[in-house]
Design an enzyme around this catalytic site. Structure first.
Site, short mmCIF file in Angstrom:
data_model
loop_
_atom_site.label_atom_id
_atom_site.label_comp_id
_atom_site.label_asym_id
_atom_site.label_seq_id
_atom_site.Cartn_x
_atom_site.Cartn_y
_atom_site.Cartn_z
CD GLU A 326 -3.03 -0.73 2.35
OE1 GLU A 326 -4.20 -1.07 2.18
OE2 GLU A 326 -2.61 -0.23 3.42
CB CYS A 327 0.80 4.36 0.13
SG CYS A 327 1.09 6.11 -0.20
#
Length: 435
Positions: A326-327
């Site tokens: 994520e990210c």
């Protein structure tokens, strides 16, 4: 039975909510109370500060990303607490604008639902009696939302305090505290907000100073007595885990994952196996899924690129088992990361993604995602709600999209995430399954 609660909110960001929140949490704990903290909205960083202040895990509450049932279930974490205190985000009424004009994701939504009176922190620098007009406007904007009173922040002098108090008295707004201007009480910040709690050089001492400051300049008894709330059901389930054995990256570069997700995964029987890429630790060999949360890999790109055991273990796992980022974790799964000085660092190479922090551009907002491929046990077609906040620019993204992504208004978002073999990644942080 829910503990009575309060919402610490403000007219805008930057008014001193976090100082008040941390000082209040610590001071009440010092008085022998069990205090359950919450954070309104999708902030990744503040909950760790809350935990440091009071010793209890803090949970995000979000009226846009979460169903009412999930909110109630998370609030039920306050069982056994004497008091619940939530820290608002941005301004009290700031949220996602809908066509009807109502806010969603606003701190006011949660305060209204939970019956938590609002303590409004107002920065009174540069004004005196006029501050009362601001407080009165907030009190009258939604008559169904009780304003318990105000804490005046950045008061310049005793005379200044008298003038501001006079205006509040004329408006009928209780003053619960008046905090003198103190530049030494601010927390260090960087591009995504506060420097992480784990990085603060002397956090416990700083929080103790906040508590002493609140004791000297706020009426803690009146604040406690203002707490109230409604009884809500808490029998629902937290979001389920994406695998049974999850190798979870956890260090200064990988820390942005919502506490309610971890709590839900543990309650469902998942095994969370923490490891540190910055310490060059490989994920557990028996993990069913490797999960790289967001964080600040752009600040540690050289160390990550040199972490040979971590990268080799990640690649071995990805050969036949799922890996998700994520990210910041997504960026590390890519081919390369360009740091703020323009230096290019080779990453895991499990996706073709190339990102640049040298070409800064803010990406911020709620996200609705419909998965086009599975993420662990989350099947293709699963609808998720989440949040995106980063400053990196995509230079190359050659892989198939992970999801169809839209913003809170339903407009398509170009950052769709990526998938290749067993590897998936996205710039949005998952908060909860969509209703």
């Amino acid at each position: 039975m829910n503990a009575p609660g309060l919402m610490i909110a403000a007219p805008a960001s930057g008014t001193g909510k976090t100082t008040v929140m941390l000082g209040l949490l610590r001071a009440l704990c010092e008085d022998g109370l069990a205090v359950q903290p919450f954070k309104s909205g999708p902030d990744y960083i503040d909950p760790a500060f809350h935990r440091a202040a009071c010793g209890r895990a803090s949970f995000n509450l979000d009226s846009w990303a979460m169903t009412p049932g999930l909110i109630d279930t998370i609030v039920a974490q306050a069982t056994g607490a004497d008091l619940a205190i939530a820290e608002g985000s941005m301004g009290l009424y700031d949220g996602v604008a809908s066509r009807g004009g109502a806010g969603h994701g606003a701190s006011a939504d949660l305060a209204r639902r939970m019956g938590w009176p609002v303590v409004l922190v107002i920065d009174v620098s540069g004004q005196a009696q006029s501050a009362a007009a601001t407080a009165l406007g907030f009190a009258r904007f939604d008559p169904g939302l009780p304003i318990a009173g105000v804490i005046l922040n950045r008061v310049a002098s005793p005379r200044h305090e008298r003038l501001v108090r006079r205006g509040m008295e004329m408006a009928g707004i209780p003053v619960l505290g008046a905090l003198p201007r103190r530049g030494d009480l601010s927390l260090p910040e960087r591009h995504l907000g506060l420097v992480q709690a784990v990085e603060h050089p002397d956090l416990d001492r700083a929080i103790a100073d906040y508590a002493a400051f609140l004791r000297d300049h706020a009426d803690l008894t009146a604040i406690r007595q203002a707490a109230a709330g409604v009884v809500v059901g808490g029998g629902g389930a937290l979001p389920p885990p994406p695998a049974q054995r999850i190798a979870l990256a956890r260090d200064e570069a990988f820390s942005f994952i919502y506490p309610h997700l971890l709590e839900g995964w543990r309650r469902a029987g998942a095994e969370l196996q923490a490891f540190s890429p910055l310490a060059d630790e490989a994920p557990a060999a028996d993990a069913d899924l490797v999960w790289l949360p967001g964080g600040y890999p752009e600040l540690h790109a050289g160390r990550i690129a040199a972490a040979s055991r971590f990268l080799a273990g990640l690649r071995r796992h990805a050969a036949n088992r799922p890996v998700h980022g994520e990210c910041g974790g997504y960026m590390v799964l890519g081919e390369a990361l360009v740091d703020k000085d323009g230096g290019r660092h080779a990453m895991a190479g499990l996706l073709g993604l190339v990102t640049s922090y040298a070409q800064r551009r803010m990406h911020l907002g709620y996200r609705h995602a419909a998965l086009l491929a599975p993420v662990g046990a989350l099947a293709a077609g699963t609808a998720l709600r989440g949040h995106e906040f980063h400053y990196s620019t995509i230079l190359d993204q050659p892989d198939a999209p992970l999801a169809h992504v839209t913003d809170a208004d339903g407009a398509a978002v170009a950052e769709t995430g990526s998938r290749r073999g067993c590897v998936t990644g996205s710039f949005f942080h998952m908060i909860a399954p969509a209703a």
